[in-house]
Scaffold this active site. Structure first.
Site, PDB file in Angstrom:
ATOM      1  N   GLY A  12      50.767  39.808  78.852  1.00 11.64           N
ATOM      2  CA  GLY A  12      52.183  39.837  79.203  1.00 11.64           C
ATOM      3  C   GLY A  12      52.961  40.843  78.383  1.00 11.64           C
ATOM      4  O   GLY A  12      52.442  41.423  77.414  1.00 11.64           O
ATOM      5  N   ASP A  13      54.188  41.107  78.812  1.00 14.10           N
ATOM      6  CA  ASP A  13      55.113  42.015  78.112  1.00 14.10           C
ATOM      7  C   ASP A  13      54.585  43.443  78.009  1.00 14.10           C
ATOM      8  O   ASP A  13      54.894  44.160  77.053  1.00 14.10           O
ATOM      9  CB  ASP A  13      55.440  41.487  76.701  1.00 14.10           C
ATOM     10  CG  ASP A  13      56.011  40.089  76.740  1.00 14.10           C
ATOM     11  OD1 ASP A  13      56.708  39.767  77.719  1.00 14.10           O
ATOM     12  OD2 ASP A  13      55.752  39.312  75.807  1.00 14.10           O
ATOM     13  N   GLU A  14      53.839  43.873  78.974  1.00 10.36           N
ATOM     14  CA  GLU A  14      53.235  45.213  78.938  1.00 10.36           C
ATOM     15  C   GLU A  14      54.212  46.304  79.350  1.00 10.36           C
ATOM     16  O   GLU A  14      53.923  47.500  79.214  1.00 10.36           O
ATOM     17  CB  GLU A  14      52.014  45.268  79.882  1.00 10.36           C
ATOM     18  CG  GLU A  14      50.895  44.284  79.564  1.00 10.36           C
ATOM     19  CD  GLU A  14      51.070  42.944  80.277  1.00 10.36           C
ATOM     20  OE1 GLU A  14      52.177  42.688  80.795  1.00 10.36           O
ATOM     21  OE2 GLU A  14      50.115  42.151  80.315  1.00 10.36           O
ATOM     22  N   LYS A  18      59.544  47.748  83.857  1.00  6.55           N
ATOM     23  CA  LYS A  18      59.873  49.179  83.895  1.00  6.55           C
ATOM     24  C   LYS A  18      59.108  49.855  85.039  1.00  6.55           C
ATOM     25  O   LYS A  18      59.662  50.634  85.803  1.00  6.55           O
ATOM     26  CB  LYS A  18      59.532  49.858  82.554  1.00  6.55           C
ATOM     27  CG  LYS A  18      59.637  51.352  82.691  1.00  6.55           C
ATOM     28  CD  LYS A  18      59.399  52.183  81.477  1.00  6.55           C
ATOM     29  CE  LYS A  18      59.264  53.631  81.972  1.00  6.55           C
ATOM     30  NZ  LYS A  18      59.368  54.625  80.939  1.00  6.55           N
ATOM     31  N   GLN A 224      53.729  37.692  83.621  1.00  4.08           N
ATOM     32  CA  GLN A 224      52.664  37.415  82.635  1.00  4.08           C
ATOM     33  C   GLN A 224      51.564  38.491  82.738  1.00  4.08           C
ATOM     34  O   GLN A 224      51.873  39.628  83.027  1.00  4.08           O
ATOM     35  CB  GLN A 224      52.090  35.997  82.829  1.00  4.08           C
ATOM     36  CG  GLN A 224      53.043  34.890  82.417  1.00  4.08           C
ATOM     37  CD  GLN A 224      54.094  34.553  83.471  1.00  4.08           C
ATOM     38  OE1 GLN A 224      53.784  34.333  84.613  1.00  4.08           O
ATOM     39  NE2 GLN A 224      55.344  34.503  83.073  1.00  4.08           N
TER      40      GLN A 224
HETATM   41  P1  GDP Z   1      57.349  42.947  80.850  1.00  9.27           P
HETATM   42  O1  GDP Z   1      57.497  41.494  80.625  1.00  9.27           O
HETATM   43  O2  GDP Z   1      55.936  43.354  81.093  1.00  9.27           O
HETATM   44  O3  GDP Z   1      58.256  43.487  81.907  1.00  9.27           O
HETATM   45  O4  GDP Z   1      57.754  43.661  79.474  1.00  9.27           O
HETATM   46  P2  GDP Z   1      58.962  43.237  78.485  1.00  9.27           P
HETATM   47  O5  GDP Z   1      60.243  43.659  79.092  1.00  9.27           O
HETATM   48  O6  GDP Z   1      58.827  41.839  78.059  1.00  9.27           O
HETATM   49  O7  GDP Z   1      58.604  44.106  77.208  1.00  9.27           O
HETATM   50  C1  GDP Z   1      58.416  45.478  77.252  1.00  9.27           C
HETATM   51  C2  GDP Z   1      59.396  46.129  76.279  1.00  9.27           C
HETATM   52  O8  GDP Z   1      58.995  47.469  76.048  1.00  9.27           O
HETATM   53  C3  GDP Z   1      60.812  46.232  76.831  1.00  9.27           C
HETATM   54  O9  GDP Z   1      61.699  46.138  75.766  1.00  9.27           O
HETATM   55  C4  GDP Z   1      60.849  47.620  77.458  1.00  9.27           C
HETATM   56  O10 GDP Z   1      62.165  48.156  77.501  1.00  9.27           O
HETATM   57  C5  GDP Z   1      59.997  48.383  76.484  1.00  9.27           C
HETATM   58  N1  GDP Z   1      59.230  49.511  77.044  1.00  9.27           N
HETATM   59  C6  GDP Z   1      58.658  49.637  78.256  1.00  9.27           C
HETATM   60  N2  GDP Z   1      57.958  50.784  78.332  1.00  9.27           N
HETATM   61  C7  GDP Z   1      58.093  51.397  77.140  1.00  9.27           C
HETATM   62  C8  GDP Z   1      57.568  52.603  76.591  1.00  9.27           C
HETATM   63  O11 GDP Z   1      56.830  53.349  77.203  1.00  9.27           O
HETATM   64  N3  GDP Z   1      57.916  52.890  75.306  1.00  9.27           N
HETATM   65  C9  GDP Z   1      58.726  52.084  74.557  1.00  9.27           C
HETATM   66  N4  GDP Z   1      59.005  52.461  73.313  1.00  9.27           N
HETATM   67  N5  GDP Z   1      59.237  50.948  75.042  1.00  9.27           N
HETATM   68  C10 GDP Z   1      58.915  50.606  76.316  1.00  9.27           C
HETATM   69  P1  IMO Z   2      56.183  38.335  81.035  1.00  9.24           P
HETATM   70  O1  IMO Z   2      56.272  38.231  82.528  1.00  9.24           O
HETATM   71  C1  IMO Z   2      54.260  36.950  77.381  1.00  9.24           C
HETATM   72  C2  IMO Z   2      52.858  32.808  77.341  1.00  9.24           C
HETATM   73  C3  IMO Z   2      53.536  31.838  76.394  1.00  9.24           C
HETATM   74  C4  IMO Z   2      52.376  30.908  76.096  1.00  9.24           C
HETATM   75  C5  IMO Z   2      51.654  30.834  77.432  1.00  9.24           C
HETATM   76  C6  IMO Z   2      52.015  29.617  78.269  1.00  9.24           C
HETATM   77  O2  IMO Z   2      57.451  38.684  80.379  1.00  9.24           O
HETATM   78  O3  IMO Z   2      55.038  39.201  80.637  1.00  9.24           O
HETATM   79  P2  IMO Z   2      54.181  28.987  79.689  1.00  9.24           P
HETATM   80  O4  IMO Z   2      55.607  28.855  79.292  1.00  9.24           O
HETATM   81  O5  IMO Z   2      53.941  29.996  80.742  1.00  9.24           O
HETATM   82  O6  IMO Z   2      53.533  27.678  80.025  1.00  9.24           O
HETATM   83  O7  IMO Z   2      53.431  29.487  78.344  1.00  9.24           O
HETATM   84  O8  IMO Z   2      52.004  32.005  78.137  1.00  9.24           O
HETATM   85  N1  IMO Z   2      53.783  33.520  78.265  1.00  9.24           N
HETATM   86  C7  IMO Z   2      54.102  34.807  78.144  1.00  9.24           C
HETATM   87  N2  IMO Z   2      53.779  35.714  77.197  1.00  9.24           N
HETATM   88  N3  IMO Z   2      54.990  37.331  78.440  1.00  9.24           N
HETATM   89  C8  IMO Z   2      55.297  36.454  79.419  1.00  9.24           C
HETATM   90  O9  IMO Z   2      55.906  36.820  80.560  1.00  9.24           O
HETATM   91  C9  IMO Z   2      54.887  35.116  79.274  1.00  9.24           C
HETATM   92  N4  IMO Z   2      55.040  33.995  80.014  1.00  9.24           N
HETATM   93  C10 IMO Z   2      54.352  33.036  79.389  1.00  9.24           C
HETATM   94  O10 IMO Z   2      54.003  32.503  75.241  1.00  9.24           O
HETATM   95  O11 IMO Z   2      51.504  31.518  75.174  1.00  9.24           O
HETATM   96 MG    MG Z   3      58.121  40.145  79.138  1.00  9.76          MG
END
Ligand code: GDP
Ligand code: IMO
Ligand code: MG
Length: 426
Positions: A12-14, A18, A224
């Site tokens: 997640g959070d990749e 974006k 995720q």
């Molecule tokens: P998601 O859940 O996969 O959509 O990702 P998140 O929003 O949780 O986390 C990604 C974070 O990295 C955000 O704060 C974005 O603004 C930031 N981000 C995305 N792409 C890049 C990148 O190429 N470089 C940097 N420095 N930040 C980025």
């Molecule tokens: P995005 O879409 C990162 C993680 C939680 C926990 C596990 C189970 O932003 O990438 P849950 O509340 O789903 O039952 O929690 O999954 N988790 C995430 N980690 N990014 C997310 O979403 C997540 N959604 C859930 O931290 O380890």
């Molecule tokens: Mg995220």
């Protein structure tokens, strides 16, 4: 028209949002297919930062249809807040639609999630406490409520009569929580019906059929990541849905034949929030440096994200089970000040020296594994303004080429900053 799925390829959070936002420019219809408000999705556009939890990240473009799909779970209060905030930010939400088959997170789901997390000693998952697990549990247990039930007195009344005796017994006897009366839940559901009313798309079959017939481009948005997938991730330290590419086929209302490409989004390193194994985790100053430069703090919970080197073992697995056809590599700019970058190509079992080239699915042995690294030279220059692949420093290109070689998949997008503009299409 190409129909694409955007899938998180790690934990997640990749940077999925974006990439979804970028690809949404060329799509007519964007469908979020699983998860709920556990997701925290960030889009930086026009000097503004938008945060999404449930609403598809394509909503920033006027005239696009944005569906919250049948495979999602919706916490009504979270949905209401998110819509209000977007409207206050001047975003046009007229294209927002909810599939009536999506599941509802009820107050007892969040209570049970909170209770389970706060009382767990062993086996704590570190969930977002948004009621995700308990909502999907009820859905699979066939005692869940769906959005469409809110508009059917028969469905609601009959279902509550089935659900409540069971649920109340569990709430009281297992969790020591307060039971709910039917009247109370009916009143809540009336409120929810009002919240969702402007967005529920009862004729979703016609809408999807028409879009298909007219050759509209569909973008499927995952939340995720593959390693949090309930079937293929680091079970039990996972979420309760299917973020993998296949999840788009079940959670969107379209089947697998509608999918042309699956784009996996991965960071140039790895992060994880919550508990669970993470072989390349760095608990030292290098990990702290990545966290600091990459601003690695959760969007939904604010928790610091655990950081580590890129793990080609889990990523190769992700390519397979996620069904990935190409990769969008994000946050490579975070390494701009690094002299050296490590890349994990295998795991070594410290008990017997065994080498794992494939991801071992028994996560309870991961504590015995250590990463086998190869070290790459950094580029030590600012790449955040580069717009063309050829202009990237040689060492950055070498690192990317090595990833492609290891993963046997092309990198189609390189992201060098959070802004829409900071993107290189290869
Ligand atoms: P998601 O859940 O996969 O959509 O990702 P998140 O929003 O949780 O986390 C990604 C974070 O990295 C955000 O704060 C974005 O603004 C930031 N981000 C995305 N792409 C890049 C990148 O190429 N470089 C940097 N420095 N930040 C980025
Ligand atoms: P995005 O879409 C990162 C993680 C939680 C926990 C596990 C189970 O932003 O990438 P849950 O509340 O789903 O039952 O929690 O999954 N988790 C995430 N980690 N990014 C997310 O979403 C997540 N959604 C859930 O931290 O380890
Ligand atoms: Mg995220």
């Amino acid at each position: 028209m190409t129909n694409r799925v955007v899938v998180g390829a790690q934990w997640g959070d990749e940077g999925k949002a974006k990439i979804t936002d970028l690809l949404a420019q060329k799509a007519d219809l964007i469908i979020r297919y699983q998860g709920g408000c556990n997701a925290g999705h960030t889009v930086v556009a026009n000097n503004k930062t938008f945060k999404f939890h449930l609403i598809p990240s394509g909503i920033l473009y006027k005239g696009k249809m944005c569906f919250i799909g049948a495979g999602t779970v919706i916490l009504p209060e979270a949905f209401e807040t998110e819509v209000k905030e977007l409207i206050a930010d001047g975003v046009d939400v007229s294209g927002l639609k909810i599939n009536p088959l999506a599941s509802i997170t009820m107050p007892y789901h969040t209570e049970i999630d909170g209770y389970s997390e706060s009382t767990a000693t062993k086996g704590k998952i570190g969930t977002t406490k948004k009621g995700i697990g308990p909502t999907y549990t009820d859905k699979m247990g066939r005692i869940g409520l769906k959005i469409e039930d809110l508009y059917s007195q028969d469905a609601l009344s009959e279902k509550l009569d089935i659900i409540l005796p069971l649920k109340n017994k569990m709430l009281k006897e297992v969790y020591g929580l307060e039971p709910y009366s039917k009247e109370c839940l009916l009143a809540l559901c009336e409120k929810y019906a009002e919240i969702f009313k402007p967005y529920v798309c009862f004729d979703w079959q016609t809408v999807l059929e028409d879009a298909k017939r007219d050759g509209k481009a569909v973008l499927f948005e995952g939340a995720q990541g593959v390693m949090l997938d309930v079937d293929y991730g680091t079970y039990p330290f996972v979420t309760s849905s299917n973020p993998i590419g296949g999840g788009a086929a079940t959670g969107s209302g379209y089947g697998p034949t509608m999918i042309d490409e699956v784009i996996g989004v991965a960071k140039a390193y790895v992060t994880r929030v919550g508990e669970g194994p993470f072989v390349t985790e760095l608990k030292d100053e290098t990990g702290d440096k990545i966290r600091e430069i990459g601003h690695e703090f959760g969007v939904t919970t604010g928790r610091p994200r655990r950081c580590g080197w890129f793990d080609a073992v889990t990523m190769k697995y992700s390519v397979l089970v996620g069904g990935l056809t190409s990769l969008a590599l994000t946050k490579i700019d975070v390494f701009d000040s690094f002299d050296e970058i490590k890349l994990c190509t295998a795991y070594k079992d410290t008990r017997n020296g065994n080498i794992y080239k494939h991801y071992p699915t028994d996560v309870f042995i991961h504590k015995y594994l250590e990463p086998v690294y190869e070290t790459h030279k950094g580029w030590t220059e600012d790449i955040t303004k580069i717009k063309e692949y050829d202009k990237l420093p040689e060492n950055a290109k070498k690192y990317l080429a090595r990833l492609e070689e290891l993963l046997e998949i092309p990198i189609s997008i390189v992201s060098v900053g959070p802004d829409r503009e900071q993107t290189i299409f290869k």
